[in-house]
Scaffold this active site. Structure first.
Site, PDB file in Angstrom:
ATOM      1  N   ASN A  75       0.820  -1.217   0.000  1.00 44.50           N
ATOM      2  CA  ASN A  75       0.000   0.000   0.000  1.00 44.50           C
ATOM      3  C   ASN A  75       0.849   1.260   0.000  1.00 44.50           C
ATOM      4  O   ASN A  75       1.822   1.373   0.727  1.00 44.50           O
ATOM      5  CB  ASN A  75      -0.906   0.037   1.237  1.00 44.50           C
ATOM      6  CG  ASN A  75      -1.650  -1.254   1.485  1.00 44.50           C
ATOM      7  OD1 ASN A  75      -1.552  -1.823   2.551  1.00 44.50           O
ATOM      8  ND2 ASN A  75      -2.391  -1.730   0.505  1.00 44.50           N
TER       9      ASN A  75
ATOM     10  N   HIS B 134      14.139  17.840 -10.781  1.00 46.72           N
ATOM     11  CA  HIS B 134      14.412  19.277 -10.727  1.00 46.72           C
ATOM     12  C   HIS B 134      15.874  19.507 -10.361  1.00 46.72           C
ATOM     13  O   HIS B 134      16.561  18.617  -9.875  1.00 46.72           O
ATOM     14  CB  HIS B 134      13.513  19.962  -9.691  1.00 46.72           C
ATOM     15  CG  HIS B 134      12.056  19.780  -9.949  1.00 46.72           C
ATOM     16  ND1 HIS B 134      11.355  20.531 -10.865  1.00 46.72           N
ATOM     17  CD2 HIS B 134      11.167  18.905  -9.427  1.00 46.72           C
ATOM     18  CE1 HIS B 134      10.088  20.143 -10.882  1.00 46.72           C
ATOM     19  NE2 HIS B 134       9.950  19.148 -10.024  1.00 46.72           N
TER      20      HIS B 134
ATOM     21  N   ALA C 119      13.301   0.109   7.632  1.00 48.13           N
ATOM     22  CA  ALA C 119      12.216   1.085   7.539  1.00 48.13           C
ATOM     23  C   ALA C 119      12.734   2.500   7.733  1.00 48.13           C
ATOM     24  O   ALA C 119      13.575   2.758   8.597  1.00 48.13           O
ATOM     25  CB  ALA C 119      11.150   0.780   8.587  1.00 48.13           C
TER      26      ALA C 119
END
Length: 202
Positions: A102, A132, A173
């Site tokens: 997800n 950019h 994580a």
């Protein structure tokens, strides 16, 4: 990941007919798909788009493949609800097997290669371009990303341009990966650094 039963049969059938010499597709509800006529979808694998995981999640999933871009699927790969894959004009994304959970995002502006048995957790960002530049500073760059086999990328990790992640590696994580990761190495932190060698996961 558990297989959802509810599937958009019409769009699944349409994609399988249109790309009958390419990957096999299963399109689940609440998925948006944009594939330009000049794009190429190739490979002998299968792609699930918007697989509901967990079963109660109904987030919108996006697959977008732009002009003269190539999406190659060689294994069985699942895009869970809320995930996003965008292949920009003329870019090539190669996917083996595994899943993107997800809210994960894969943005391919030139070249991204993802191996087999790759676990991409919630909120992961994989992006091969700065897009950019900083005025008066560094120029924006686009550099290929290669992710090997049996790689686990943890929740909310970010993988940036020019990175090669070796087979069996684990990205903890919240890490930001800006440099190559050796095989079977656990990296963590901002920027990510090696904290353990010879790791295994399942």
């Amino acid at each position: 990941m558990a297989r959802a039963l509810s599937m958009d049969l019409i769009r699944t059938f349409a994609l399988r007919v249109k790309y009958r010499n390419g990957p096999s597709f299963r399109v689940f509800h609440n998925s948006k798909i944009y594939i330009q006529p000049s794009a190429a979808l190739i490979g002998s694998g299968s792609l699930d788009i918007g697989l509901r995981w967990p079963a109660y999640c109904t987030y919108r999933t996006l697959l977008s493949v732009w002009d003269k871009a190539t999406l190659e699927v060689s294994g069985d790969f699942s895009m869970a609800t809320g995930s996003r894959i965008v292949v920009d004009k003329g870019a090539t994304l190669r996917i083996g097997s595994g899943f993107a959970n997800n809210f994960s995002s894969i943005a391919c502006f030139e070249s991204i290669t993802i191996g087999n048995n790759v676990a991409i957790a919630e909120g992961v960002v994989i992006r091969d371009s700065d897009s950019h530049e900083i005025l008066g500073g560094s120029r924006g760059q686009t550099l290929p990303i290669i992710i090997g086999d049996n790689v686990w990328i943890g929740t909310n990790a970010i993988v940036l341009k020019g990175v090669n992640i070796g087979d069996g590696a684990i990205v903890a994580a919240g890490s930001v990966v800006t440099k190559n990761v050796a095989p079977r190495t656990l990296v963590a932190g901002v920027p990510a650094k090696a904290i353990r060698q010879n790791v295994e996961w399942r």
